[in-house]
Design a protein around this motif. Structure first.
Motif, PDB file in Angstrom:
ATOM      1  N   LEU A 217     -98.864  40.671 -19.469  1.00 44.44           N
ATOM      2  CA  LEU A 217    -100.182  40.699 -20.113  1.00 44.44           C
ATOM      3  C   LEU A 217    -101.043  41.846 -19.585  1.00 44.44           C
ATOM      4  CD1 LEU A 217    -101.180  36.953 -20.587  1.00 44.44           C
ATOM      5  CD2 LEU A 217     -99.914  38.484 -22.077  1.00 44.44           C
ATOM      6  N   GLY A 218    -100.680  42.376 -18.418  1.00 46.23           N
ATOM      7  CA  GLY A 218    -101.355  43.575 -17.941  1.00 46.23           C
ATOM      8  C   GLY A 218    -100.890  44.812 -18.688  1.00 46.23           C
ATOM      9  N   LYS A 219     -99.623  44.795 -19.090  1.00 51.51           N
ATOM     10  CA  LYS A 219     -99.052  45.934 -19.808  1.00 51.51           C
ATOM     11  C   LYS A 219     -99.289  45.835 -21.301  1.00 51.51           C
ATOM     12  CE  LYS A 219     -94.681  48.492 -20.147  1.00 51.51           C
ATOM     13  NZ  LYS A 219     -93.250  48.514 -19.734  1.00 51.51           N
ATOM     14  N   TYR A 220     -99.209  44.608 -21.833  1.00 55.73           N
ATOM     15  CA  TYR A 220     -99.363  44.378 -23.275  1.00 55.73           C
ATOM     16  C   TYR A 220    -100.487  43.367 -23.496  1.00 55.73           C
ATOM     17  CZ  TYR A 220     -94.602  46.287 -23.161  1.00 55.73           C
ATOM     18  OH  TYR A 220     -93.492  47.071 -22.930  1.00 55.73           O
ATOM     19  N   PRO A 221    -101.702  43.822 -23.730  1.00 53.84           N
ATOM     20  CA  PRO A 221    -102.825  42.893 -23.893  1.00 53.84           C
ATOM     21  C   PRO A 221    -102.618  41.930 -25.062  1.00 53.84           C
ATOM     22  CG  PRO A 221    -103.605  45.133 -23.548  1.00 53.84           C
ATOM     23  CD  PRO A 221    -102.127  45.232 -23.760  1.00 53.84           C
ATOM     24  N   MET A 222    -102.858  40.663 -24.786  1.00 52.78           N
ATOM     25  CA  MET A 222    -102.673  39.616 -25.784  1.00 52.78           C
ATOM     26  C   MET A 222    -103.948  38.777 -25.882  1.00 52.78           C
ATOM     27  SD  MET A 222     -99.330  39.946 -26.625  1.00 52.78           S
ATOM     28  CE  MET A 222     -98.541  38.400 -27.076  1.00 52.78           C
ATOM     29  N   VAL A 223    -104.087  38.093 -27.002  1.00 46.37           N
ATOM     30  CA  VAL A 223    -105.229  37.208 -27.241  1.00 46.37           C
ATOM     31  C   VAL A 223    -104.707  35.782 -27.353  1.00 46.37           C
ATOM     32  CG1 VAL A 223    -107.081  36.590 -28.843  1.00 46.37           C
ATOM     33  CG2 VAL A 223    -106.574  39.009 -28.376  1.00 46.37           C
ATOM     34  N   LYS A 224    -105.273  34.887 -26.570  1.00 47.18           N
ATOM     35  CA  LYS A 224    -104.837  33.489 -26.610  1.00 47.18           C
ATOM     36  C   LYS A 224    -105.559  32.767 -27.736  1.00 47.18           C
ATOM     37  CE  LYS A 224    -106.092  30.508 -23.416  1.00 47.18           C
ATOM     38  NZ  LYS A 224    -106.179  29.749 -22.164  1.00 47.18           N
ATOM     39  N   LEU A 225    -104.785  32.085 -28.590  1.00 47.27           N
ATOM     40  CA  LEU A 225    -105.362  31.326 -29.696  1.00 47.27           C
ATOM     41  C   LEU A 225    -105.842  29.963 -29.204  1.00 47.27           C
ATOM     42  CD1 LEU A 225    -102.690  32.037 -32.470  1.00 47.27           C
ATOM     43  CD2 LEU A 225    -104.900  33.188 -32.151  1.00 47.27           C
ATOM     44  N   ALA A 226    -106.912  29.482 -29.796  1.00 49.31           N
ATOM     45  CA  ALA A 226    -107.385  28.132 -29.487  1.00 49.31           C
ATOM     46  C   ALA A 226    -106.500  27.116 -30.186  1.00 49.31           C
ATOM     47  CB  ALA A 226    -108.829  27.966 -29.946  1.00 49.31           C
ATOM     48  N   PHE A 227    -106.310  25.965 -29.549  1.00 46.48           N
ATOM     49  CA  PHE A 227    -105.624  24.866 -30.227  1.00 46.48           C
ATOM     50  C   PHE A 227    -106.658  24.081 -31.039  1.00 46.48           C
ATOM     51  CE2 PHE A 227    -102.356  25.949 -27.235  1.00 46.48           C
ATOM     52  CZ  PHE A 227    -101.184  25.682 -27.933  1.00 46.48           C
ATOM     53  N   ASP A 228    -106.184  23.333 -32.011  1.00 49.60           N
ATOM     54  CA  ASP A 228    -107.080  22.647 -32.929  1.00 49.60           C
ATOM     55  C   ASP A 228    -107.393  21.232 -32.451  1.00 49.60           C
ATOM     56  OD1 ASP A 228    -107.097  24.556 -35.570  1.00 49.60           O
ATOM     57  OD2 ASP A 228    -105.174  24.625 -34.520  1.00 49.60           O
ATOM     58  N   ALA A 229    -107.502  21.088 -31.140  1.00 49.94           N
ATOM     59  CA  ALA A 229    -107.855  19.808 -30.519  1.00 49.94           C
ATOM     60  C   ALA A 229    -108.239  20.089 -29.069  1.00 49.94           C
ATOM     61  CB  ALA A 229    -106.680  18.829 -30.571  1.00 49.94           C
ATOM     62  N   GLU A 230    -109.026  19.192 -28.504  1.00 54.03           N
ATOM     63  CA  GLU A 230    -109.344  19.269 -27.078  1.00 54.03           C
ATOM     64  C   GLU A 230    -108.171  18.704 -26.274  1.00 54.03           C
ATOM     65  OE1 GLU A 230    -112.082  20.637 -25.715  1.00 54.03           O
ATOM     66  OE2 GLU A 230    -112.708  21.212 -27.736  1.00 54.03           O
ATOM     67  N   HIS A 231    -108.104  19.087 -25.020  1.00 51.41           N
ATOM     68  CA  HIS A 231    -107.048  18.551 -24.155  1.00 51.41           C
ATOM     69  C   HIS A 231    -107.216  17.044 -23.993  1.00 51.41           C
ATOM     70  CE1 HIS A 231    -104.153  18.187 -20.921  1.00 51.41           C
ATOM     71  NE2 HIS A 231    -105.066  17.603 -20.174  1.00 51.41           N
ATOM     72  N   ASP A 232    -106.157  16.309 -24.272  1.00 52.28           N
ATOM     73  CA  ASP A 232    -106.144  14.851 -24.125  1.00 52.28           C
ATOM     74  C   ASP A 232    -105.137  14.510 -23.023  1.00 52.28           C
ATOM     75  OD1 ASP A 232    -105.721  12.122 -24.269  1.00 52.28           O
ATOM     76  OD2 ASP A 232    -105.776  12.035 -26.458  1.00 52.28           O
ATOM     77  N   PRO A 233    -105.616  14.216 -21.806  1.00 46.26           N
ATOM     78  CA  PRO A 233    -104.684  13.988 -20.691  1.00 46.26           C
ATOM     79  C   PRO A 233    -103.764  12.789 -20.892  1.00 46.26           C
ATOM     80  CG  PRO A 233    -106.951  13.438 -20.058  1.00 46.26           C
ATOM     81  CD  PRO A 233    -107.027  14.122 -21.381  1.00 46.26           C
ATOM     82  N   GLU A 234    -104.253  11.747 -21.563  1.00 46.95           N
ATOM     83  CA  GLU A 234    -103.396  10.582 -21.796  1.00 46.95           C
ATOM     84  C   GLU A 234    -102.260  10.919 -22.762  1.00 46.95           C
ATOM     85  OE1 GLU A 234    -105.661   7.215 -22.994  1.00 46.95           O
ATOM     86  OE2 GLU A 234    -106.863   7.157 -21.139  1.00 46.95           O
TER      87      GLU A 234
END
Length: 332
Positions: A217-234
């Protein structure tokens, strides 16, 4: 008589200073040199700063997450674990901190460890409408598979890694197959890296799993996409991380907390070193670029640490006092 008294007082004065000098002379700290690049480099940075900035012998010893944690809690050695990814054993490490066998230092990765699905930055700029995983999966035509261009491709996590299970379950939760996608088995970390490199060389679309901080990621810049939900630990425990779960739901990775961990002995040796270890932190962007330099130059961890110290004074000088920073600069 006067000379005898003077000699006696002088000897007493010298004796009174001896323990302090001896304690300083005997200052020695052991640092876990863990077997991944970002931790290796930080261990070397810590070794240099502790030795040159605080006049304390610093020695590296081989380490890995669980063996180092067990050794620190049972044997109080090593004294410092520079980069401990704590999410995977949060209960145990919190219990050890409450018992006083270890102490938390700084959150060394200020952004935390990041996992998710990414696209190249040039793709994100060309397609500002693609902001989430759901957005991407609505357009298989934008991510054609090399094997079958009529299908979209999601590049999976390397075989045998825990993220392979997670990625497969999220692919299933999104009904990605029905939406016209295939999950590409990249085989290994090298295979995954190679797929990104090929995409960049040809400015082609790419969609798939990756993590930070990393050299890629230092050599090839990338963009992280958001997921369509919040993190659900259960749900994460019930299904997202369970192989072949029959009914996964859309979920999201949570930030991986990454801390420095120290033994109580460090404070006894040097409050200044403790303050440094509880204060120093860096961003994933900084680490990504540094690891890219390391890889491009086939540099050792020590070489990379010196490169960082020589070229990033604005970052590390905030970790120490002005006096200590001057000593480090003189040593460089």
């Amino acid at each position: 008589m006067k000379s005898l008294v003077t000699s006696t007082l002088l000897a007493a004065a010298l004796f009174s200073f001896a323990p302090t000098a001896s304690a300083q002379y005997n200052c020695e700290i052991t640092i876990s040199n863990m077997n991944w690049a970002s931790a290796e480099v930080m261990a070397e940075i810590d070794r240099f700063i502790i030795a040159e900035g605080f006049d304390c012998t610093a020695r590296l010893m081989p380490g890995d997450t669980m063996p180092t944690f067990a050794s620190m809690t049972e044997k109080q050695e090593p004294d410092v674990a520079p980069e401990m990814w704590v999410n995977q054993f949060r209960e145990q490490i919190d219990a050890a901190a409450e018992e006083g066998t270890i102490e938390f230092g700084a959150e060394v990765l200020a952004d935390g460890g990041e996992e998710g699905w990414w696209v190249p930055d040039y793709f994100a700029e060309a397609h500002p409408e693609i902001k989430t995983v759901g957005d991407a999966l609505a357009h298989p035509d934008l991510f054609p598979s090399r094997e079958d261009p009529s299908k979209g491709a999601v590049h999976g996590c390397p075989a045998g890694w825990g993220c392979q299970i997670t990625t497969a379950n999220l692919f299933k939760a999104y009904d990605a197959t029905d939406k016209g996608f295939v999950l590409v088995d990249t085989g290994s970390a090298a295979g995954l890296d190679g797929s990104i490199a090929r995409a960049y060389e040809n400015e082609e679309p790419w969609l798939g799993y990756y993590w930070a901080p990393t050299a890629i990621l230092g050599k090839y810049p990338m963009v992280k996409l958001a997921f369509d939900a919040e993190h659900d630990p259960e749900e994460w425990q019930r299904c997202t991380t369970v192989a072949d779960c029959p009914d996964p739901k859309i979920n999201a990775w949570t930030k991986s907390e990454v801390f420095t961990v120290v033994t109580p002995r460090v404070a006894e040796l040097s409050p200044g070193i403790v303050a440094y270890l509880k204060g120093r932190s860096w961003s994933n962007e900084t680490v990504n670029k540094l690891l890219a330099w390391k890889e491009a130059n086939q540099a050792t961890g020590e070489d990379t640490a010196l490169y960082f110290l020589e070229n990033n004074e604005a970052v590390w000088s905030n970790w120490v006092s002005a006096e200590t920073a001057d000593k480090i600069k003189q040593a460089l």
